[in-house]
Design a protein around this motif. Structure first.
Motif, mmCIF file in Angstrom:
data_model
loop_
_atom_site.group_PDB
_atom_site.id
_atom_site.type_symbol
_atom_site.label_atom_id
_atom_site.label_comp_id
_atom_site.label_asym_id
_atom_site.label_seq_id
_atom_site.Cartn_x
_atom_site.Cartn_y
_atom_site.Cartn_z
ATOM 1 N N VAL A 1 0.843 -1.203 0.000
ATOM 2 C CA VAL A 1 0.000 0.000 0.000
ATOM 3 C C VAL A 1 0.875 1.249 0.000
ATOM 4 O O VAL A 1 0.623 2.207 -0.741
ATOM 5 N N ALA B 1 -4.235 3.305 -3.280
ATOM 6 C CA ALA B 1 -4.269 2.056 -2.519
ATOM 7 C C ALA B 1 -4.694 2.300 -1.083
ATOM 8 O O ALA B 1 -4.449 3.372 -0.513
ATOM 9 N N HIS C 1 -5.392 -0.194 2.764
ATOM 10 C CA HIS C 1 -5.202 -1.504 3.390
ATOM 11 C C HIS C 1 -6.536 -2.108 3.830
ATOM 12 O O HIS C 1 -7.389 -1.403 4.377
#
Length: 287
Positions: free
Chosen positions: A205, A238, A240
């Motif tokens: 990420v 991105a 998580h």
């Protein structure tokens, strides 16, 4: 008001050196700026060193071009870092290999990219929104799924031969690998999107967020992803997520076909073809 600096209502106007086209819904660099940037970059190719002033001038041109080609922002950090190694503008700096790699990448951008960037969506599209899932298993394989299309493959036994690095293949590399494969296979359909990839590896990420990595074996993947995003006009982001929420891709990465068919009964019968590792991992010889 300076009348010579104004224009009436129009679908195409120049604004701060960038041409905005509301009919084609795109922003583009004027041809003269595109040609100028290419000439400047080529002039640096055969140089061993330059002054800090010259390096900052180059940096200024690239940052300006990045207003249109957003993925290009990933490839200026080495130039920025090199410019900080000396204080005075007339001092010389040696162009190191990392800086030369950024210059070569930008030359490739300008060679294959016509200076046009479309207006990206203001709304962020998550991979959940478009039913896009990717995952990697540390020992077995990797996989990806997009609205019924999918790919799944065991890790090539000789993949270490393609990374051109003595670093051990990390889990961050392996999690990034299927994301790059997904972009290569399906990226042509993501035009104008800001795609938020869901990933269960924090290191991956962070790499996607910054657009680069200090690990030499990961940068070939990031360069391929960046070029793919630039050519297809999408932006990679991105966040998580826990791995337990990524069941479909998890089954593909573990090569568990029976489990995958249970989780995704609507999936295509035939998988998508996965590119060869040498085509996935960016090689500087392409530049």
């Amino acid at each position: 008001m300076a009348l010579h600096k104004t224009c009436g209502p129009n679908t195409v106007i120049g604004y701060l050196g960038i041409i905005l086209d509301s009919h084609k819904m795109e922003a583009r660099l004027p041809i003269d700026k595109l040609q100028r940037d290419t000439e400047i970059l080529r002039s640096f190719q055969n140089r061993q060193s330059c002054t800090k002033r010259e390096l900052l001038q180059l940096l200024g041109h690239l940052i300006f071009a990045s207003k249109v080609i957003i993925p290009g922002r990933s490839f200026v950090s080495h130039i920025i870092k090199l410019s900080t190694t000396v204080k005075a503008l007339h001092h010389h700096v040696k162009l190191n290999s990392e800086c030369r790699e950024d210059i070569r990448m930008w030359l490739t951008f300008l060679q294959y990219w016509n200076g046009v960037g479309i207006f990206y969506d203001l709304q962020i599209t998550t991979t959940e929104d478009i039913k896009l899932y990717t995952d990697a298993s540390g020992t077995r394989g990797f996989g990806g799924y997009l609205q019924g299309q999918w790919f799944s493959q065991a890790w090539p036994p000789n993949i270490q031969d393609y990374v051109h690095s003595t670093d051990e293949i990390s889990i961050a590399f392996k999690e990034l690998y299927p994301i790059v494969v997904a972009a290569m296979i399906w990226g042509h359909g993501w035009k104008g999107l800001r795609i938020m990839f869901m990933c269960d590896n924090i290191a991956t990420v962070a790499i996607l967020h910054k657009g680069r990595s200090k690990s030499a074996h990961i940068m070939p993947l990031m360069r391929r992803l960046t070029m793919c995003a630039a050519r297809n006009n999408f932006v990679v982001m991105a966040t998580h997520v826990p791995g337990k929420l990524n069941l479909i891709a998890d089954s593909l990465s573990r090569l568990q076909m029976a489990r995958f068919r249970t989780l995704a009964p609507e999936a295509d019968y035939i998988p998508c073809q996965v590119p060869h590792p040498k085509d996935i991992l960016w090689n500087s010889e392409e530049l």
